[in-house]
Design a protein around this motif. Structure first.
Motif, PDB file in Angstrom:
ATOM      1  N   ARG A 204     -10.580  -1.720   1.510  1.00 16.47           N
ATOM      2  CA  ARG A 204     -10.980  -3.121   1.511  1.00 16.47           C
ATOM      3  C   ARG A 204     -10.067  -4.005   2.355  1.00 16.47           C
ATOM      4  NH1 ARG A 204      -8.103  -2.666  -3.340  1.00 16.47           N
ATOM      5  NH2 ARG A 204      -6.822  -4.489  -3.944  1.00 16.47           N
ATOM      6  N   PHE A 205      -8.892  -3.506   2.711  1.00 19.22           N
ATOM      7  CA  PHE A 205      -7.954  -4.284   3.511  1.00 19.22           C
ATOM      8  C   PHE A 205      -8.134  -4.060   5.019  1.00 19.22           C
ATOM      9  CE2 PHE A 205      -5.954  -3.523  -0.598  1.00 19.22           C
ATOM     10  CZ  PHE A 205      -5.614  -4.816  -0.979  1.00 19.22           C
ATOM     11  N   TYR A 206      -9.050  -3.172   5.384  1.00 18.20           N
ATOM     12  CA  TYR A 206      -9.210  -2.800   6.789  1.00 18.20           C
ATOM     13  C   TYR A 206     -10.643  -3.047   7.248  1.00 18.20           C
ATOM     14  CZ  TYR A 206      -4.674  -0.600   6.080  1.00 18.20           C
ATOM     15  OH  TYR A 206      -3.353  -0.384   5.801  1.00 18.20           O
TER      16      TYR A 206
ATOM     17  N   GLU B 179     -14.430  -2.528   8.717  1.00 18.00           N
ATOM     18  CA  GLU B 179     -15.476  -1.566   8.396  1.00 18.00           C
ATOM     19  C   GLU B 179     -15.348  -0.331   9.297  1.00 18.00           C
ATOM     20  OE1 GLU B 179     -20.375  -1.392   8.065  1.00 18.00           O
ATOM     21  OE2 GLU B 179     -19.337  -3.275   8.539  1.00 18.00           O
ATOM     22  N   GLY B 180     -15.515   0.830   8.738  1.00 13.50           N
ATOM     23  CA  GLY B 180     -15.403   2.067   9.495  1.00 13.50           C
ATOM     24  C   GLY B 180     -14.019   2.689   9.471  1.00 13.50           C
ATOM     25  N   PHE B 181     -13.076   2.008   8.805  1.00 13.90           N
ATOM     26  CA  PHE B 181     -11.690   2.521   8.756  1.00 13.90           C
ATOM     27  C   PHE B 181     -11.624   3.884   8.079  1.00 13.90           C
ATOM     28  CE2 PHE B 181      -7.806   2.789   6.067  1.00 13.90           C
ATOM     29  CZ  PHE B 181      -6.861   2.920   7.076  1.00 13.90           C
ATOM     30  N   VAL B 182     -12.246   4.030   6.927  1.00 16.21           N
ATOM     31  CA  VAL B 182     -12.192   5.286   6.182  1.00 16.21           C
ATOM     32  C   VAL B 182     -12.807   6.417   6.991  1.00 16.21           C
ATOM     33  CG1 VAL B 182     -12.959   6.514   4.114  1.00 16.21           C
ATOM     34  CG2 VAL B 182     -12.184   4.149   3.950  1.00 16.21           C
ATOM     35  N   GLN B 183     -13.976   6.173   7.561  1.00 12.49           N
ATOM     36  CA  GLN B 183     -14.634   7.209   8.346  1.00 12.49           C
ATOM     37  C   GLN B 183     -13.795   7.612   9.545  1.00 12.49           C
ATOM     38  OE1 GLN B 183     -16.023   4.416   7.212  1.00 12.49           O
ATOM     39  NE2 GLN B 183     -17.379   5.314   5.631  1.00 12.49           N
ATOM     40  N   ALA B 184     -13.140   6.638  10.158  1.00 11.85           N
ATOM     41  CA  ALA B 184     -12.301   6.934  11.316  1.00 11.85           C
ATOM     42  C   ALA B 184     -11.121   7.813  10.940  1.00 11.85           C
ATOM     43  CB  ALA B 184     -11.824   5.629  11.945  1.00 11.85           C
ATOM     44  N   VAL B 185     -10.461   7.474   9.820  1.00 14.15           N
ATOM     45  CA  VAL B 185      -9.316   8.276   9.375  1.00 14.15           C
ATOM     46  C   VAL B 185      -9.754   9.707   9.081  1.00 14.15           C
ATOM     47  CG1 VAL B 185      -7.615   8.603   7.539  1.00 14.15           C
ATOM     48  CG2 VAL B 185      -7.993   6.323   8.481  1.00 14.15           C
ATOM     49  N   LYS B 186     -10.860   9.845   8.359  1.00 11.54           N
ATOM     50  CA  LYS B 186     -11.301  11.181   7.960  1.00 11.54           C
ATOM     51  C   LYS B 186     -11.811  12.015   9.125  1.00 11.54           C
ATOM     52  CE  LYS B 186     -12.294   9.999   3.151  1.00 11.54           C
ATOM     53  NZ  LYS B 186     -13.292   9.957   2.058  1.00 11.54           N
ATOM     54  N   SER B 187     -12.206  11.374  10.204  1.00 12.00           N
ATOM     55  CA  SER B 187     -12.694  12.119  11.362  1.00 12.00           C
ATOM     56  C   SER B 187     -11.573  12.631  12.260  1.00 12.00           C
ATOM     57  CB  SER B 187     -13.632  11.238  12.191  1.00 12.00           C
ATOM     58  OG  SER B 187     -12.913  10.159  12.795  1.00 12.00           O
TER      59      SER B 187
ATOM     60  N   GLN C 235       0.872  -1.163   0.000  1.00 17.17           N
ATOM     61  CA  GLN C 235       0.000   0.000   0.000  1.00 17.17           C
ATOM     62  C   GLN C 235       0.917   1.222   0.000  1.00 17.17           C
ATOM     63  OE1 GLN C 235      -2.572  -0.363   3.409  1.00 17.17           O
ATOM     64  NE2 GLN C 235      -3.331  -2.373   2.781  1.00 17.17           N
ATOM     65  N   VAL C 236       0.762   2.077  -0.996  1.00 17.84           N
ATOM     66  CA  VAL C 236       1.718   3.161  -1.219  1.00 17.84           C
ATOM     67  C   VAL C 236       1.121   4.494  -0.753  1.00 17.84           C
ATOM     68  CG1 VAL C 236       3.098   4.404  -2.917  1.00 17.84           C
ATOM     69  CG2 VAL C 236       2.704   1.939  -3.183  1.00 17.84           C
ATOM     70  N   LEU C 237       1.842   5.162   0.131  1.00 18.55           N
ATOM     71  CA  LEU C 237       1.498   6.533   0.525  1.00 18.55           C
ATOM     72  C   LEU C 237       2.436   7.470  -0.219  1.00 18.55           C
ATOM     73  CD1 LEU C 237      -0.050   8.566   2.269  1.00 18.55           C
ATOM     74  CD2 LEU C 237       1.652   8.205   4.071  1.00 18.55           C
ATOM     75  N   TYR C 238       1.866   8.411  -0.970  1.00 21.11           N
ATOM     76  CA  TYR C 238       2.650   9.281  -1.847  1.00 21.11           C
ATOM     77  C   TYR C 238       2.449  10.735  -1.445  1.00 21.11           C
ATOM     78  CZ  TYR C 238       4.349  11.322  -6.257  1.00 21.11           C
ATOM     79  OH  TYR C 238       5.039  12.040  -7.203  1.00 21.11           O
ATOM     80  N   PHE C 239       3.558  11.434  -1.181  1.00 20.33           N
ATOM     81  CA  PHE C 239       3.520  12.869  -0.890  1.00 20.33           C
ATOM     82  C   PHE C 239       4.332  13.613  -1.943  1.00 20.33           C
ATOM     83  CE2 PHE C 239       3.163  11.632   3.792  1.00 20.33           C
ATOM     84  CZ  PHE C 239       1.817  11.942   3.871  1.00 20.33           C
TER      85      PHE C 239
ATOM     86  N   ALA D  59      -2.625  -0.770  10.066  1.00 20.49           N
ATOM     87  CA  ALA D  59      -1.844  -1.548   9.108  1.00 20.49           C
ATOM     88  C   ALA D  59      -1.126  -2.709   9.792  1.00 20.49           C
ATOM     89  CB  ALA D  59      -0.847  -0.649   8.387  1.00 20.49           C
ATOM     90  N   GLN D  60      -0.572  -2.452  10.969  1.00 17.01           N
ATOM     91  CA  GLN D  60       0.114  -3.522  11.699  1.00 17.01           C
ATOM     92  C   GLN D  60      -0.850  -4.637  12.077  1.00 17.01           C
ATOM     93  OE1 GLN D  60       2.612  -2.236  14.921  1.00 17.01           O
ATOM     94  NE2 GLN D  60       3.650  -0.679  13.703  1.00 17.01           N
ATOM     95  N   LYS D  61      -2.050  -4.266  12.527  1.00 17.79           N
ATOM     96  CA  LYS D  61      -3.038  -5.277  12.912  1.00 17.79           C
ATOM     97  C   LYS D  61      -3.504  -6.083  11.707  1.00 17.79           C
ATOM     98  CE  LYS D  61      -4.878  -2.788  16.925  1.00 17.79           C
ATOM     99  NZ  LYS D  61      -6.072  -2.087  17.489  1.00 17.79           N
ATOM    100  N   ALA D  62      -3.625  -5.412  10.556  1.00 17.25           N
ATOM    101  CA  ALA D  62      -4.109  -6.093   9.354  1.00 17.25           C
ATOM    102  C   ALA D  62      -3.003  -6.807   8.597  1.00 17.25           C
ATOM    103  CB  ALA D  62      -4.801  -5.086   8.442  1.00 17.25           C
ATOM    104  N   GLY D  63      -1.764  -6.635   9.031  1.00 13.79           N
ATOM    105  CA  GLY D  63      -0.639  -7.261   8.347  1.00 13.79           C
ATOM    106  C   GLY D  63      -0.335  -6.642   6.997  1.00 13.79           C
ATOM    107  N   CYS D  64      -0.617  -5.353   6.847  1.00 14.08           N
ATOM    108  CA  CYS D  64      -0.389  -4.663   5.573  1.00 14.08           C
ATOM    109  C   CYS D  64       1.018  -4.083   5.506  1.00 14.08           C
ATOM    110  CB  CYS D  64      -1.414  -3.541   5.386  1.00 14.08           C
ATOM    111  SG  CYS D  64      -3.121  -4.107   5.353  1.00 14.08           S
TER     112      CYS D  64
END
Length: 573
Positions: A128-130, A132-140, A91-95, A155-160
């Motif tokens: 899809r790798f996390y 349910e509610g992951f996206v909403q949590a990040v955005k909040s 999973q790539v984070l790009y800045f 990510a650590q919990k999901a093994g990503c």
């Protein structure tokens, strides 16, 4: 002629280039080399060397969301036939920190807002790798720093596995340094500075990190907070990773010839571009093994114009590079104008090189130290490694494009002290090139020099007149003017080499030997100096190299003797 691959001039989106079938110079073999070198890497290169599209390619290669598109995106590229086990495995984070601007408190907010947007986008892309509610949590979550912590835990919990790519990691901090000085910059990158803090969070969060930038200043200031990266800037195996080799350039020309978009001879095109865009070397060990590199944006600028119009661009320097010149001026004047830095620019412009060493990194507080400025000029592409000099390096001006930036700066300095009408030289330049009437050109330059007597505050004596002549002669569009050219076992002061590829009407070329006579010198000393100059310039004119360089033009040998600030004597030998 049918369809053909359009030129990707100004486009840094790898997926766009591949999906639209644009021309792409394959650098994918370096993916494997980077992967096998280390997990955390830094690379510094000058602007306009293809950093952004290269990182964009890496993003597509490692992104597991792009796995289904791999065959399409990388078809025909080296890495397609030599994939690594890490392909599409992250999973790539790009800045891209060049997108961040602002001053003081505004900068902190802009930085946090940008990082927050990119982290929200990351959450959307990989939801899809996390749970349910992951996206909403990040955005909040209100701050980018807290978002990073949350994503790290998830990510650590999901093994990503996470890959961080940062383009222009030093951009906005360098802008702060240039615009606001060391004190504000220091607050950002030291102690509890927000920029320093976020780099601390990168430790342990990402499986792989690659950061690219222009200068190593921020790198040094961040090392105690982020000290896990390997700096590969001067490693020889990556010398040719960015930029174009001559082979790359020739293959591009041949392709456009094959589809009927270029009809000119391949060699003539390369030789027209070479003095303007070529001659970069980024690693000492590569002096003996690698060809010199071309600035890829400049090559694309030239060939794009040639493909579209059938002609070379009138202006060999891409107008977009003026922004790079502006950054150079700010570096020279950082925390106040330094006579040393101005003098160093004059010396480099006069000789075409300087001897020194490249500092791998340095903190902001050492930026104004004399030895640091030479390294900064190297990192900004204003100098390149041209040879060895004992335990030191000979760092030279790479090409005519960069040389013009030096002379433009000197000209601005002279004009700021005492304005003079440089634009009035255009007709005398034409007369010298086409009709051999050189005296009006030289009389006007020397009069401008005499009128600008206060320019002595920059550099005294012979170096002063050399710098002034360099700046004025390089306004002449008909010649590739270089100082200190080696001709027949000596170095002439100026050789005006005709640019007949662009101006075939040129009939005359020139060697200028410039002698500076101290005001108190006797007439006997003046005659002796003159006789020596005449003997020197005759020797230069007889060399086989100058016979080749002057092409089919008539060569004029001009000796100029200056006493103080006034013309003593000037004749054609």
């Amino acid at each position: 002629m049918g369809l053909f691959k359009r030129m990707p001039y100004g486009i840094s989106n790898f997926k766009q280039v591949r999906r639209e079938g644009l021309y792409f110079v394959d650098k994918s073999e370096y993916i494997q080399k980077l992967e096998y070198t280390d997990h955390f890497l830094f690379l510094i290169r000058p602007r306009r060397f293809g950093k952004s599209i290269f990182l964009n390619m890496l993003r597509a290669y490692y992104d597991l969301n792009e796995a289904d598109a791999f065959d399409t995106l990388f078809d025909g590229l080296w890495i397609k036939e030599h994939p690594t086990p890490e392909k599409n495995n992250y999973q790539v984070l790009y800045f891209d920190f060049s997108r961040i601007g602002g001053l003081n408190d505004e900068l902190k907010k802009n930085f946090d807002d940008y990082c927050g947007i990119m982290l929200d986008s990351f959450a959307d892309s990989y939801q899809r790798f996390y749970p349910e509610g992951f996206v909403q949590a990040v955005k909040s979550i209100p701050s980018a720093s807290q978002k990073l912590n949350y994503i790290n835990e998830a990510a650590q919990k999901a093994g990503c596995r996470l890959y961080l790519i940062v383009d222009e990691y030093d951009n906005f901090t360098n802008n702060v340094l240039n615009e606001q000085g060391e004190q504000v910059y220091h607050a950002l990158t030291h102690a509890t500075g927000f920029y320093r803090d976020i780099f601390k969070q990168f430790k342990g969060m990402f499986d792989r990190i690659l950061m690219l930038g222009v200068s190593p200043v921020t790198l040094d200031d961040l090392t105690s907070g982020y000290n896990i990266a390997t700096n590969i800037t001067v490693r020889p195996e990556f010398n040719m990773m960015l930029g174009f080799s001559e082979t790359d350039v020739r293959e591009m020309i041949r392709y456009y010839q094959s589809v009927g978009k270029i009809v000119r001879d391949e060699d003539s095109i390369v030789e027209e571009m070479r003095p303007w865009y070529d001659n970069y070397c980024f690693a000492e060990e590569s002096l003996d093994t690698d060809p010199k590199m071309f600035n890829c944006d400049m090559v694309l600028y030239f060939l794009n114009y040639l493909v579209q119009t059938g002609n070379s661009p009138k202006n060999m320097i891409d107008p977009n590079t003026r922004t790079d010149y502006g950054k150079l001026k700010k570096l020279i004047r950082i925390d106040g104008t330094s006579p040393y830095r101005t003098g160093l620019i004059n010396e480099i412009a006069q000789k075409g090189y300087i001897v020194g060493n490249i500092e791998p990194s340095f903190p902001a507080e050492r930026l104004t130290k004399p030895e640091m400025f030479v390294s900064l000029l190297y990192y900004y592409g204003m100098l390149t490694i041209s040879d060895r000099f004992g335990a030191m390096l000979k760092l030279g001006i790479p090409n005519h494009n960069v040389r013009r930036q030096y002379y433009d700066y000197l000209l601005e300095e002279y004009q700021a002290i005492c304005p003079f009408p440089a634009y009035e030289l255009q007709m005398p330049y034409y007369e010298a090139a086409v009709n051999g009437n050189w005296r009006q050109m030289m009389d006007m330059i020397l009069k401008m020099y005499a009128d600008t007597t206060s320019v002595r505050s920059l550099i005294e004596g012979e170096r002063n007149i050399q710098g002034f002549m360099n700046a004025l002669l390089n306004l002449n569009p008909y010649y590739l003017t270089a100082p200190e050219v080696e001709l027949n076992h000596g170095f002439c002061d100026f050789f005006l080499m005709p640019d007949q590829m662009r101006y075939p009407m040129i009939e005359h070329s020139y060697i200028l030997e410039l002698k500076y006579l101290k005001t108190e010198a006797t007439e006997a000393e003046a005659r002796r100096q003159w006789d020596e100059a005449v003997a020197q310039i005759r020797q230069y004119g007889q060399g086989p190299k100058v016979q080749l360089m002057k092409q089919q033009t008539t060569l004029h040998l001009i000796v100029v003797q200056i006493r103080g600030y006034e013309l003593q004597k000037m004749e054609e030998v």
